[in-house]
Design an enzyme around this catalytic site. Structure first.
Site, PDB file in Angstrom:
ATOM      1  N   HIS A 139       0.599  -0.897   0.334  1.00 16.85           N
ATOM      2  CA  HIS A 139       0.374   0.080  -0.261  1.00 16.85           C
ATOM      3  C   HIS A 139       0.748   1.241  -0.015  1.00 16.85           C
ATOM      4  O   HIS A 139       2.378   1.428   0.126  1.00 16.85           O
ATOM      5  CB  HIS A 139      -0.921   0.040   0.758  1.00 16.85           C
ATOM      6  CG  HIS A 139      -0.460   0.309   2.555  1.00 16.85           C
ATOM      7  ND1 HIS A 139       0.553   0.495   3.377  1.00 16.85           N
ATOM      8  CD2 HIS A 139      -0.670  -1.279   3.196  1.00 16.85           C
ATOM      9  CE1 HIS A 139       0.897   0.284   4.581  1.00 16.85           C
ATOM     10  NE2 HIS A 139       0.373  -0.621   4.290  1.00 16.85           N
ATOM     11  N   HIS A 181       3.912   1.586   2.274  1.00 15.29           N
ATOM     12  CA  HIS A 181       5.100   0.606   1.075  1.00 15.29           C
ATOM     13  C   HIS A 181       5.959   1.056   0.117  1.00 15.29           C
ATOM     14  O   HIS A 181       6.995   1.812   0.493  1.00 15.29           O
ATOM     15  CB  HIS A 181       4.918  -0.608   0.653  1.00 15.29           C
ATOM     16  CG  HIS A 181       4.072  -1.653   2.196  1.00 15.29           C
ATOM     17  ND1 HIS A 181       3.162  -2.058   2.141  1.00 15.29           N
ATOM     18  CD2 HIS A 181       4.757  -1.883   3.442  1.00 15.29           C
ATOM     19  CE1 HIS A 181       2.973  -2.763   3.147  1.00 15.29           C
ATOM     20  NE2 HIS A 181       3.792  -2.564   3.506  1.00 15.29           N
ATOM     21  N   CYS A 200       1.183 -12.239  18.887  1.00 20.02           N
ATOM     22  CA  CYS A 200       0.773 -11.810  18.218  1.00 20.02           C
ATOM     23  C   CYS A 200       0.563 -11.833  17.374  1.00 20.02           C
ATOM     24  O   CYS A 200       2.222 -11.648  16.272  1.00 20.02           O
ATOM     25  CB  CYS A 200       0.278 -10.104  18.222  1.00 20.02           C
ATOM     26  SG  CYS A 200      -0.698  -9.233  17.246  1.00 20.02           S
ATOM     27  N   CYS A 204       1.673  -9.269  14.431  1.00 15.72           N
ATOM     28  CA  CYS A 204       2.795  -7.966  15.005  1.00 15.72           C
ATOM     29  C   CYS A 204       3.712  -9.144  14.474  1.00 15.72           C
ATOM     30  O   CYS A 204       5.326  -8.625  14.357  1.00 15.72           O
ATOM     31  CB  CYS A 204       3.239  -8.206  16.458  1.00 15.72           C
ATOM     32  SG  CYS A 204       1.327  -6.146  16.610  1.00 15.72           S
ATOM     33  N   CYS A 210      -3.733  -7.095  21.550  1.00 11.43           N
ATOM     34  CA  CYS A 210      -2.215  -6.179  20.862  1.00 11.43           C
ATOM     35  C   CYS A 210      -3.547  -4.901  20.934  1.00 11.43           C
ATOM     36  O   CYS A 210      -3.824  -5.022  19.753  1.00 11.43           O
ATOM     37  CB  CYS A 210      -2.010  -7.016  19.917  1.00 11.43           C
ATOM     38  SG  CYS A 210      -1.475  -6.423  18.689  1.00 11.43           S
ATOM     39  N   HIS A 226      -3.924  -4.323  16.925  1.00  4.15           N
ATOM     40  CA  HIS A 226      -4.710  -5.093  16.235  1.00  4.15           C
ATOM     41  C   HIS A 226      -6.445  -5.983  16.700  1.00  4.15           C
ATOM     42  O   HIS A 226      -6.403  -6.309  16.309  1.00  4.15           O
ATOM     43  CB  HIS A 226      -3.867  -6.757  15.350  1.00  4.15           C
ATOM     44  CG  HIS A 226      -2.393  -7.036  15.025  1.00  4.15           C
ATOM     45  ND1 HIS A 226      -1.024  -5.991  14.992  1.00  4.15           N
ATOM     46  CD2 HIS A 226      -2.768  -6.521  13.054  1.00  4.15           C
ATOM     47  CE1 HIS A 226      -0.209  -6.263  14.240  1.00  4.15           C
ATOM     48  NE2 HIS A 226      -1.058  -6.450  12.962  1.00  4.15           N
ATOM     49  N   LYS A 264      -5.098   6.472  10.766  1.00  5.52           N
ATOM     50  CA  LYS A 264      -4.129   5.487  10.321  1.00  5.52           C
ATOM     51  C   LYS A 264      -5.240   4.685   8.881  1.00  5.52           C
ATOM     52  O   LYS A 264      -6.955   5.311   9.208  1.00  5.52           O
ATOM     53  CB  LYS A 264      -4.500   4.304  11.277  1.00  5.52           C
ATOM     54  CG  LYS A 264      -3.316   2.821  10.914  1.00  5.52           C
ATOM     55  CD  LYS A 264      -2.658   1.481  11.964  1.00  5.52           C
ATOM     56  CE  LYS A 264      -2.266   1.459  11.891  1.00  5.52           C
ATOM     57  NZ  LYS A 264      -2.576   0.166  12.292  1.00  5.52           N
ATOM     58  N   LYS A 323      -9.180  -0.329   6.186  1.00  7.77           N
ATOM     59  CA  LYS A 323     -10.988  -0.704   5.636  1.00  7.77           C
ATOM     60  C   LYS A 323     -11.857  -0.715   6.179  1.00  7.77           C
ATOM     61  O   LYS A 323     -12.325  -0.099   5.196  1.00  7.77           O
ATOM     62  CB  LYS A 323     -10.193  -2.073   5.264  1.00  7.77           C
ATOM     63  CG  LYS A 323      -9.389  -2.380   4.027  1.00  7.77           C
ATOM     64  CD  LYS A 323      -9.199  -4.071   3.277  1.00  7.77           C
ATOM     65  CE  LYS A 323      -8.374  -4.494   2.641  1.00  7.77           C
ATOM     66  NZ  LYS A 323      -7.323  -5.234   3.196  1.00  7.77           N
TER      67      LYS A 323
HETATM   68  N1  MSP Z   1       8.870  -7.746   7.808  1.00  8.10           N
HETATM   69  C1  MSP Z   1       9.103  -6.526   8.415  1.00  8.10           C
HETATM   70  C2  MSP Z   1       9.836  -5.949   8.243  1.00  8.10           C
HETATM   71  C3  MSP Z   1      11.525  -6.538   8.430  1.00  8.10           C
HETATM   72  S1  MSP Z   1      12.891  -5.411   7.778  1.00  8.10           S
HETATM   73  C4  MSP Z   1      13.718  -6.560   8.069  1.00  8.10           C
HETATM   74  C5  MSP Z   1       8.134  -5.381   8.221  1.00  8.10           C
HETATM   75  N2  MSP Z   1       7.392  -5.748   7.402  1.00  8.10           N
HETATM   76  S2  MSP Z   1       6.118  -5.093   7.027  1.00  8.10           S
HETATM   77  O1  MSP Z   1       5.368  -5.308   5.537  1.00  8.10           O
HETATM   78  O2  MSP Z   1       4.692  -4.968   8.097  1.00  8.10           O
HETATM   79  O3  MSP Z   1       6.002  -3.473   7.009  1.00  8.10           O
HETATM   80  C6  MSP Z   1       6.567  -2.517   7.667  1.00  8.10           C
HETATM   81  C7  MSP Z   1       6.908  -0.933   6.738  1.00  8.10           C
HETATM   82  O4  MSP Z   1       6.071  -0.365   6.158  1.00  8.10           O
HETATM   83  C8  MSP Z   1       7.355   0.276   7.805  1.00  8.10           C
HETATM   84  O5  MSP Z   1       8.641   0.139   7.971  1.00  8.10           O
HETATM   85  C9  MSP Z   1       7.389   1.298   6.180  1.00  8.10           C
HETATM   86  O6  MSP Z   1       8.922   1.229   5.867  1.00  8.10           O
HETATM   87  C10 MSP Z   1       6.563   0.530   5.943  1.00  8.10           C
HETATM   88  N3  MSP Z   1       4.859   1.287   6.433  1.00  8.10           N
HETATM   89  C11 MSP Z   1       3.630   0.256   6.453  1.00  8.10           C
HETATM   90  N4  MSP Z   1       3.154   1.572   6.384  1.00  8.10           N
HETATM   91  C12 MSP Z   1       2.975   2.305   6.811  1.00  8.10           C
HETATM   92  C13 MSP Z   1       2.161   3.504   7.120  1.00  8.10           C
HETATM   93  N5  MSP Z   1       1.376   3.845   7.204  1.00  8.10           N
HETATM   94  N6  MSP Z   1       3.405   4.689   6.552  1.00  8.10           N
HETATM   95  C14 MSP Z   1       4.349   4.655   6.169  1.00  8.10           C
HETATM   96  N7  MSP Z   1       5.363   3.564   6.146  1.00  8.10           N
HETATM   97  C15 MSP Z   1       4.011   2.595   6.197  1.00  8.10           C
HETATM   98  O7  MSP Z   1       7.778  -4.803   8.967  1.00  8.10           O
END
Ligand code: MSP
Length: 481
Positions: free
Chosen positions: A20, A23, A129, A132, A146, A149, A304, A307
């Protein structure tokens, strides 16, 4: 002297769901930096990837009625197409289910931790969790749930291998305080230091293999245990470079040497990168990252994205409607990377119309119409016209401020046209008029150059128009209502 190598990493994302805006944001920041150092002719390596060995990924596979491996294979392909649409020029896409690149690195690091005497088997009783993918202390739960979540975690009683993280609290605090490991921005650094002052607890590094249905990397010499999260996921940053493999030239160049090693993460995962990962590296006697940059979270309408609230902004929809560079522009200029930022469909459209359709788009067509009409060819373009402050701002992670510098120049050119009226000047004093138009084109070329890391497609288009001395056939950024 050869230029200092530059290594930048994206977090590896969980492929249980689609990517999304959040990312897209982190990945675009990494891409802008990698394009910046390539522009500076520095050896650059930009890593992205997927964190596949997680129980929520295995669960998503079950829901999709697929086996975990084919599920993550398909997700990886989807993510790659998404990055292609975002124009993300990564050098490698690491996947933690990859047994030839990733597993040897994770297992080699595990062995180093064992050799350091930092891995110990202990009984574990606690809350887990799945959302997480982490164990929760009683203190972290709110009404037994949690808080992130809103679900009751699983009660877990099992044997785990633990990593003696507590041993490294003082060493890490010292490194951060002395600036040997930079945490940016300052506010986040202080949060990490506060956490370290409270002391770190030892962390679980494995789960019994039967509890994770065999999905994950086996612990060396004890396949009844599977690595859990940390020694699996975090190691991606070096396994991708060849750590633990026979051919590790890249590791030597981008990790073991004197280059910059930068992790860009969201603030949600900063503590893992600023505490657990450095501790693992110290224990294994390996170099640390030079910088961990943690950006804020993207919200929509101040909340935040969720959905249930119905405020999720789909990056693909914006890409379809406005194009790649419009999305990159918004993320880079309109979100303050040091803080949380907001995006709504309205704020996006407004920024697009004001800054791209009117600001940049208009300027390009005004200047290039004059140029194609009154100049016989493109004027001579001087080399290296990008100001040093622009690079400085990007290296300081001030992505929005760097982009402001471009739009300040757009405003200056607009004012200059207003002031000198080249379309009239060309009639009264053709020579002066041509000089003025040539000057505008040269200034526009610098703008095009500065757009390179942020809006690569527009950079290319502008340079091509200028070289061909042509006005755009259609508006670069058509107005949207
Ligand atoms: N897999 C772990 C990370 C391991 S790194 C060795 C993880 N994955 S995740 O898919 O949950 O991605 C988290 C990351 O996605 C956040 O740190 C950020 O980079 C990005 N984001 C997810 N949601 C976000 C927002 N709402 N806003 C900005 N970035 C966000 O955690």
């Amino acid at each position: 002297m050869s230029a200092r190598p530059f290594y930048v990493t994206d977090p590896i994302f969980y492929p249980n769901a689609d990517l999304h805006m959040g990312h897209a944001y982190t990945t675009t920041l990494c891409d802008v930096l990698a394009r910046t150092t390539r522009l500076e002719n520095r050896p650059t390596f930009f890593l992205v990837g997927n964190d596949e060995n997680a129980s929520k990924v295995a669960k998503a596979a079950i829901v999709a009625k697929a086996d975990p491996q084919s599920f993550v294979d398909a997700q990886a392909e989807k993510f790659k197409s998404f990055y292609a649409r975002l124009n993300i020029a990564y050098d490698d896409f690491i996947r933690t289910s990859d047994r030839t690149t990733h597993w040897p690195g994770a297992q080699a690091l595990w062995n180093s931790l064992v050799a350091a005497g930092d891995i110990e088997k202990r009984a574990y009783v606690g809350w887990y969790c799945v959302g997480c993918e982490s164990f929760k202390t009683e203190k972290e739960l709110v009404d037994g749930k949690c808080p992130d979540h809103n679900t009751v975690p699983d009660r877990i009683e099992e044997e785990n291998y633990f990593f003696k993280l507590s041993k490294y609290t003082v060493a890490i605090k010292d490194l951060i305080e002395r600036g040997r490991l930079l945490i940016v921005p300052e506010t986040r650094k202080n949060e990490v230091l506060a956490l370290l002052s409270r002391g770190l607890e030892d962390v679980s590094f494995s789960r019994p293999t039967e509890k994770v249905a065999g999905w994950g990397i086996p612990v060396p010499n004890d396949s009844s245990h599977t690595m859990y999260v940390w020694c699996d996921a975090l190691v991606n940053y070096i396994s991708a470079l060849g750590f633990g493999q026979a051919d590790n030239n890249r590791y030597q160049e981008f990790w073991a040497g004197t280059g910059e090693r930068i992790h860009i993460v969201g603030k949600d995962i900063l503590r893992f990168h600023a505490a657990i990962w450095p501790a693992m590296l110290i224990a294994a006697k390996l170099p640390l990252p030079t910088v961990v940059f943690a950006h804020g979270m993207i919200t929509s309408g101040g909340r935040k994205m969720s959905k249930t609230i119905g405020n999720v902004i789909d990056p693909v929809k914006l890409l379809d409607e406005y194009g790649t560079d419009a999305l990159r522009y918004f993320l880079i200029r309109k979100i303050n990377p040091f803080d949380d930022g907001d995006v709504t469909e309205d704020s996006f459209r407004e920024a697009y119309n004001a800054d791209l359709a009117n600001g940049l788009g208009n300027l390009v067509s005004r200047i290039m119409k004059l140029a194609s009409q009154y100049l016989t060819a493109a004027p001579a373009i001087p080399d290296n016209t990008i100001p040093a402050e622009f690079f400085d701002a990007l290296h300081a992670f001030q992505f929005n401020r760097a982009t402001d510098m471009i739009w300040d120049r757009i405003a200056v050119l607009d004012a200059r046209i207003q002031d000198r009226q080249p379309f009239k000047l060309i009639k009264t004093d053709p020579e002066k008029g041509r000089e003025e138009i040539a000057k505008l084109v040269v200034e526009l070329y610098t703008i095009a150059r500065m757009l390179n890391p942020i809006m690569p497609e527009t950079n290319e288009k502008l340079k091509a128009l200028i070289r061909a001395n042509q006005a755009p056939a259609a508006p670069l950024f058509p107005r949207k209502d």
